[in-house]
Design a protein around this motif. Structure first.
Motif, mmCIF file in Angstrom:
data_model
loop_
_atom_site.group_PDB
_atom_site.id
_atom_site.type_symbol
_atom_site.label_atom_id
_atom_site.label_comp_id
_atom_site.label_asym_id
_atom_site.label_seq_id
_atom_site.Cartn_x
_atom_site.Cartn_y
_atom_site.Cartn_z
ATOM 1 N N GLU A 36 0.827 -1.211 0.000
ATOM 2 C CA GLU A 36 0.000 0.000 0.000
ATOM 3 C C GLU A 36 0.861 1.260 0.000
ATOM 4 O O GLU A 36 0.585 2.214 -0.720
ATOM 5 C CB GLU A 36 -0.909 -0.014 1.227
ATOM 6 N N GLN A 37 1.917 1.278 0.809
ATOM 7 C CA GLN A 37 2.770 2.455 0.911
ATOM 8 C C GLN A 37 3.555 2.717 -0.377
ATOM 9 O O GLN A 37 3.846 3.858 -0.716
ATOM 10 C CB GLN A 37 3.737 2.324 2.098
ATOM 11 N N LEU A 38 3.910 1.656 -1.086
ATOM 12 C CA LEU A 38 4.710 1.825 -2.307
ATOM 13 C C LEU A 38 3.861 1.993 -3.559
ATOM 14 O O LEU A 38 4.402 2.244 -4.638
ATOM 15 C CB LEU A 38 5.653 0.634 -2.481
ATOM 16 N N ASP A 39 2.550 1.872 -3.436
ATOM 17 C CA ASP A 39 1.671 2.013 -4.584
ATOM 18 C C ASP A 39 1.849 3.402 -5.205
ATOM 19 O O ASP A 39 1.710 4.416 -4.531
ATOM 20 C CB ASP A 39 0.215 1.804 -4.163
ATOM 21 N N GLY A 40 2.198 3.441 -6.476
ATOM 22 C CA GLY A 40 2.388 4.703 -7.177
ATOM 23 C C GLY A 40 3.779 5.290 -7.040
ATOM 24 O O GLY A 40 4.072 6.344 -7.599
ATOM 25 N N GLN A 41 4.657 4.635 -6.282
ATOM 26 C CA GLN A 41 6.019 5.124 -6.099
ATOM 27 C C GLN A 41 6.932 4.613 -7.220
ATOM 28 O O GLN A 41 6.552 3.751 -8.000
ATOM 29 C CB GLN A 41 6.563 4.666 -4.741
ATOM 30 N N ASP A 42 8.129 5.140 -7.266
ATOM 31 C CA ASP A 42 9.136 4.699 -8.231
ATOM 32 C C ASP A 42 9.325 3.189 -8.089
ATOM 33 O O ASP A 42 9.573 2.694 -6.982
ATOM 34 C CB ASP A 42 10.452 5.424 -7.938
ATOM 35 N N PRO A 43 9.237 2.431 -9.172
ATOM 36 C CA PRO A 43 9.364 0.967 -9.076
ATOM 37 C C PRO A 43 10.752 0.492 -8.642
ATOM 38 O O PRO A 43 10.914 -0.664 -8.271
ATOM 39 C CB PRO A 43 9.031 0.478 -10.488
ATOM 40 N N ASP A 44 11.739 1.394 -8.634
ATOM 41 C CA ASP A 44 13.085 1.016 -8.190
ATOM 42 C C ASP A 44 13.234 1.077 -6.670
ATOM 43 O O ASP A 44 14.263 0.672 -6.136
ATOM 44 C CB ASP A 44 14.143 1.911 -8.835
ATOM 45 N N LEU A 45 12.228 1.603 -5.972
ATOM 46 C CA LEU A 45 12.295 1.644 -4.511
ATOM 47 C C LEU A 45 12.243 0.225 -3.954
ATOM 48 O O LEU A 45 11.529 -0.629 -4.454
ATOM 49 C CB LEU A 45 11.141 2.445 -3.929
#
Length: 94
Positions: A36-45
């Protein structure tokens, strides 16, 4: 006999039983929270999450990440976790 292991050969061939304190339901919650927290974030995170009971020190949930390469970022991360605290120390100093 030390801790029930008679010989090295017995250890190598018969193995041992390991009991963990990781709760499968909490592990699922950890995966959901990270997703949920990484949804929409840079995929390299990259991410990882470990939840520890402060009273007992028991690990309740452990999620090493899902980078697809088998790297466990909770236990085998490539960067020291102390580096993430440097901005907080700098902010407090200012």
């Amino acid at each position: 006999i030390a801790r029930g292991i008679v010989t090295e050969d017995e250890f190598d061939t018969e193995g041992q039983t390991v009991t963990t304190s990781v709760d499968p339901a909490r592990r699922r919650q950890a995966v959901e929270a990270v997703t949920e927290q990484l949804d929409g974030q840079d995929p390299d995170l990259r991410s990882a999450l470990v939840s520890i009971d402060p009273r007992t020190g028991a690990i309740q949930s452990y999620y090493g990440g899902s980078d697809g390469q088998g790297t466990d970022y909770a236990g085998q991360g490539l960067r020291p976790p102390g580096s993430s605290f440097k901005p907080f120390v700098l902010a407090a100093a200012m």
